[in-house]
Design a protein around this motif. Structure first.
Motif, PDB file in Angstrom:
ATOM      1  N   ALA A  57      55.893  33.737  40.596  1.00  0.00           N
ATOM      2  CA  ALA A  57      54.580  34.178  40.159  1.00  0.00           C
ATOM      3  C   ALA A  57      54.555  33.624  38.587  1.00  0.00           C
ATOM      4  O   ALA A  57      55.547  33.231  38.121  1.00  0.00           O
ATOM      5  N   GLY A  58      53.253  33.794  38.122  1.00  0.00           N
ATOM      6  CA  GLY A  58      53.229  33.327  36.820  1.00  0.00           C
ATOM      7  C   GLY A  58      52.316  34.174  35.926  1.00  0.00           C
ATOM      8  O   GLY A  58      51.682  33.680  34.819  1.00  0.00           O
ATOM      9  N   TYR A 213      40.871  35.391  42.936  1.00  0.00           N
ATOM     10  CA  TYR A 213      41.625  36.064  44.179  1.00  0.00           C
ATOM     11  C   TYR A 213      40.336  36.217  45.169  1.00  0.00           C
ATOM     12  O   TYR A 213      39.366  36.936  44.912  1.00  0.00           O
ATOM     13  N   SER A 224      45.526  29.614  41.273  1.00  0.00           N
ATOM     14  CA  SER A 224      46.268  29.908  39.961  1.00  0.00           C
ATOM     15  C   SER A 224      46.306  28.358  39.513  1.00  0.00           C
ATOM     16  O   SER A 224      45.907  27.587  39.926  1.00  0.00           O
ATOM     17  N   ARG A 226      48.839  26.279  36.518  1.00  0.00           N
ATOM     18  CA  ARG A 226      50.018  25.704  35.577  1.00  0.00           C
ATOM     19  C   ARG A 226      49.752  25.198  34.388  1.00  0.00           C
ATOM     20  O   ARG A 226      50.139  25.790  33.376  1.00  0.00           O
ATOM     21  N   TYR A 234      47.524  29.576  46.602  1.00  0.00           N
ATOM     22  CA  TYR A 234      48.270  30.060  47.881  1.00  0.00           C
ATOM     23  C   TYR A 234      47.285  30.497  48.755  1.00  0.00           C
ATOM     24  O   TYR A 234      45.840  30.613  48.573  1.00  0.00           O
ATOM     25  N   PRO A 305      53.331  39.781  46.259  1.00  0.00           N
ATOM     26  CA  PRO A 305      52.856  39.065  44.863  1.00  0.00           C
ATOM     27  C   PRO A 305      51.674  39.368  44.500  1.00  0.00           C
ATOM     28  O   PRO A 305      51.193  38.895  43.378  1.00  0.00           O
ATOM     29  N   THR A 306      50.811  39.654  45.429  1.00  0.00           N
ATOM     30  CA  THR A 306      49.096  39.872  45.045  1.00  0.00           C
ATOM     31  C   THR A 306      49.022  40.577  43.923  1.00  0.00           C
ATOM     32  O   THR A 306      47.909  39.945  43.069  1.00  0.00           O
TER      33      THR A 306
END
Ligand code: PHB
Length: 406
Positions: A57-58, A213, A224, A226, A234, A305-306
């Motif tokens: 995750a980030g 979300y 998401s 990077r 996802y 991970p939510t």
């Protein structure tokens, strides 16, 4: 009593603390102890390359990002991370922004866990800390005595024994250290979910300025980022999904359907260069300490991970643990360790609840009825359309202050 087998090792080292697991929790603990003059040896079965290339995750809480800078790990998060002052919840095809800054005066940082790991591994190298990657045959011995040991074979084939006063098990969700707490003295709490996440990396421009979300009748999706040129996304999939069944076109079709709505929102598509299915569960083992052994991070507890809690929680554990270990190694002795679990566990269960709550709020349960879907939309509406709902999400997502709330 059986005598311990005296098999030969090539080196014997003595350090106050031996750490099993060189992920962010193990390395940050070693870094914090190192700053206080306490030497550690950290071992991990994975190579540095394997850890660096496993996508995680980030999202970092503000306090976690600040700690990386202030403890001298690195200030790269400030230069290469992105500060996000809110997230978007999307449902019924409409966008609803949760403004963290306005609601609770907090923000989070988009900075991938792999970068946190690289910063920590570099800092250990720079500071002369000992980390053995790619070890095999790790054994943790004598944890119920005051002289626990860790034995392992290094990547070059040499056998090592580390004699320590304390051993920390930071060896992740498949921890072998947690099995050292005897079965009749531990409790394992857990929950499995009947779905998984399909995660991709794509070479595409950013589709949204903050995380999205998304709830839809077809299931959950998370948009998401990077960098400006690489995006992380996802979508909810079956627990036993196979990545080979998902050509790029099918992935984009699925993601677009989950974010589609009357506002015409569309994702910017690009080449998909990484695909993984992430199974997840909720899990806690108590106690987090057994004799001279303490467990930290995923070894003691995992979350879906939510809610983006996992890494933040692991780094909170080791913040508490470093402080407690320094007291234990000073004048206080073992008694100081009694403070670890109560201080760490309150946040653990809060995060368990929040991650579970976010997961059930946004995912479509297989076999769910139309009632379930409508009720979920009612809950989402309660979250975005009431100040208390928005503030609840904002406060949980950005983390809780280390000091007690007023
Ligand atoms: C990610 O960027 O990988 C990410 C962000 C937030 C989550 C999970 C994963 O809740």
């Amino acid at each position: 009593m059986a005598e311990a087998a005296v098999d030969t090792v090539d080196t014997v080292t003595s350090v106050p603390v031996a750490v099993v697991g060189a992920g962010p929790a193990g390395l940050m603990l070693a870094h914090r102890l190192g700053r206080a003059g306490v030497e550690t040896v950290v071992v991990d079965t994975r190579t540095r390359h394997e850890i660096e290339t496993t996508q995680r995750a980030g999202i970092l809480e503000n306090d976690v990002a600040r700690d990386l800078v202030e403890t001298g790990v690195s200030d790269r998060v400030l230069r290469e991370g992105y500060e996000h002052e809110g997230v978007e919840l999307r449902f019924g095809g409409r966008a609803h922004r949760i403004d963290f800054k306005a609601l609770v005066g907090a923000s989070v940082w988009l900075y991938p866990q792999t970068d946190v790991f690289v910063d920590l591994a570099d800092a250990r190298e720079r500071d002369g800390g000992t980390v053995h990657f790619g070890v095999s045959g790790t054994e943790v011995l004598d944890v119920t005595t005051e002289a626990p040991r860790v034995r392992f074979t290094a990547a070059d084939g040499t056998r090592h024994e580390v004699r320590a006063r304390y051993v920390v098990g930071a060896d992740g969700s498949r921890s072998m250290c947690r099995d050292l707490v005897p079965e009749d003295r531990r409790v394992r709490y857990g929950k499995e979910y009947p779905f998984a996440w399909f995660g991709i990396l794509t070479e595409a421009p950013t589709s949204a300025p903050e995380l999205v979300y998304a709830h839809s009748e077809h299931g959950f999706a998370l948009i998401s980022q990077r960098t400006e040129a690489v995006q992380r996304m996802y979508f909810q999939c079956d627990a036993d999904e196979n990545v080979d069944d998902w050509p790029q076109e099918r992935i984009w079709e699925t993601l677009q359907a989950r974010v589609a709505g009357p506002d015409g929102f569309r994702l910017k598509e690009g080449r998909v260069f990484e695909k993984t299915v992430l199974r997840f569960r909720s899990f806690v083992q108590e106690p987090m300490r057994w004799g001279s052994l303490a467990l930290a991070g995923d070894a003691a507890h995992t979350v879906p991970p939510t809610g983006a809690r996992g890494l933040n929680l692991a780094l909170h554990d080791v913040k508490v643990l470093a402080e407690v270990l320094l007291r234990a190694l000073g004048d206080e002795g073992d008694a100081a360790l009694d403070d670890y679990q109560p201080q760490a566990l309150q946040r653990v269960w809060r995060a368990q609840n929040f991650s579970y709550w976010m997961t059930q709020l946004l995912h479509a349960a297989p076999g769910g009825s139309s009632y379930d879907l409508r009720r979920q939309l009612g809950e989402l509406d309660n979250v975005v359309a009431t100040r208390a709902g928005r503030a609840y999400l904002a406060e949980q997502y950005t983390g809780w202050p280390t000091r007690a709330h007023d």
